[in-house]
Scaffold this active site. Sequence first.
Site, PDB file in Angstrom:
ATOM      1  N   CYS A 168      -5.267  -3.176   2.649  1.00 25.58           N
ATOM      2  CA  CYS A 168      -4.873  -2.908   4.535  1.00 25.58           C
ATOM      3  C   CYS A 168      -6.289  -2.950   4.757  1.00 25.58           C
ATOM      4  O   CYS A 168      -6.659  -4.540   4.918  1.00 25.58           O
ATOM      5  CB  CYS A 168      -4.713  -1.603   3.934  1.00 25.58           C
ATOM      6  SG  CYS A 168      -3.823  -1.239   6.321  1.00 25.58           S
ATOM      7  N   LYS A 179      -9.734   2.038  -2.541  1.00 26.87           N
ATOM      8  CA  LYS A 179      -9.680   1.322  -1.245  1.00 26.87           C
ATOM      9  C   LYS A 179     -11.411   1.408  -0.564  1.00 26.87           C
ATOM     10  O   LYS A 179     -11.313   2.768  -0.926  1.00 26.87           O
ATOM     11  CB  LYS A 179      -8.796   1.676   0.032  1.00 26.87           C
ATOM     12  CG  LYS A 179      -8.569   1.494   1.111  1.00 26.87           C
ATOM     13  CD  LYS A 179      -7.758   1.458   1.861  1.00 26.87           C
ATOM     14  CE  LYS A 179      -7.563   1.386   3.429  1.00 26.87           C
ATOM     15  NZ  LYS A 179      -6.430   1.744   3.907  1.00 26.87           N
ATOM     16  N   GLU A 215       0.830  -1.065  -0.286  1.00 29.26           N
ATOM     17  CA  GLU A 215       0.207   0.163  -0.268  1.00 29.26           C
ATOM     18  C   GLU A 215       1.125   1.280   0.031  1.00 29.26           C
ATOM     19  O   GLU A 215       1.896   1.290   0.287  1.00 29.26           O
ATOM     20  CB  GLU A 215      -0.930  -0.194   1.268  1.00 29.26           C
ATOM     21  CG  GLU A 215      -2.077   1.254   1.662  1.00 29.26           C
ATOM     22  CD  GLU A 215      -2.857   1.624   2.776  1.00 29.26           C
ATOM     23  OE1 GLU A 215      -3.315   1.651   2.733  1.00 29.26           O
ATOM     24  OE2 GLU A 215      -2.141   1.025   3.721  1.00 29.26           O
TER      25      GLU A 215
END
Length: 285
Positions: free
Chosen positions: A162, A121, A48
């Site tokens: 994440c 995300k 990330e």
Amino acid sequence: MTTTLPSPPIAALIQMTSGIDPAANLATIDRAMADAAAGGAAMAFLPEMSLLLDRDRARSAAHIVREADSPWPTALQDMAQKHGLWLHSGSMPLLADDGERRVNRSHVIAADGNIRARYDKIHMFDVTLPSGENWTESAAYAGGDALVVVDTPLGALGLSICYDLRFPELYRALADRGAALIAIPAAFTVSTGEAHWHVLMRARAIETGCHVLAAAQSGAHPDGRSTYGHSLAVDPWGAVLVDAGAARDEAGYRVMLAPIDPAAAQRARAAIPLARSRTMRNIAL
């Protein structure tokens, strides 16, 4: 007559300590991709925020533009073509198309340099941890709203980033859409990594019957944060194939090679047929 079975494709997880200088991060990525190619990898995975990891939003603003105006995707496309590797970019910060908010975006790039998929995300890291750390991603970032599965040389790859890791319904949906592998690039804090990293990664692999490929940031970063490291490849039965630990090599990164057995997902799902068991239930959950 002896029959030689084909070797399984290899995933390369690149563990980095990205900083506030995108040019330096790109140079590190280029060296790491060369190592991955030399190791026989079919596809490399970055962590990330591989291009820029900077919690100072005012300072980072000079680098963050719309994708159409950013040099970063093109630089990674050129590297993929140069090294003959498919590449998962981990993620990078970009301006949303409306120019108002940022997005945390992954790219899957083929070895010919073409972008095959994008993913923003979905879940924002808005937490106050027992360690005293406070993070409010939603103050600057807009969450995505699309599930993405893309065909790669390793198989059908579901995309996440994440903090998405903590939402198992996302991974069930990716598996239902055909994913046999899941990418979870991360920049995990040390305190949450020590408590939750390994168990959550193994859980996502077991409950979906997918390989999990999680390239991670590691160490002390120039913006003042520290990240947990331990880039992991986990097979669909929950076995850890590689663990990069918390350190980096003298080159400033670590490349971990994981063979991906294309039949492993089918074996795990046949042994514990979760999807079949769910369809047999009449109870509305």
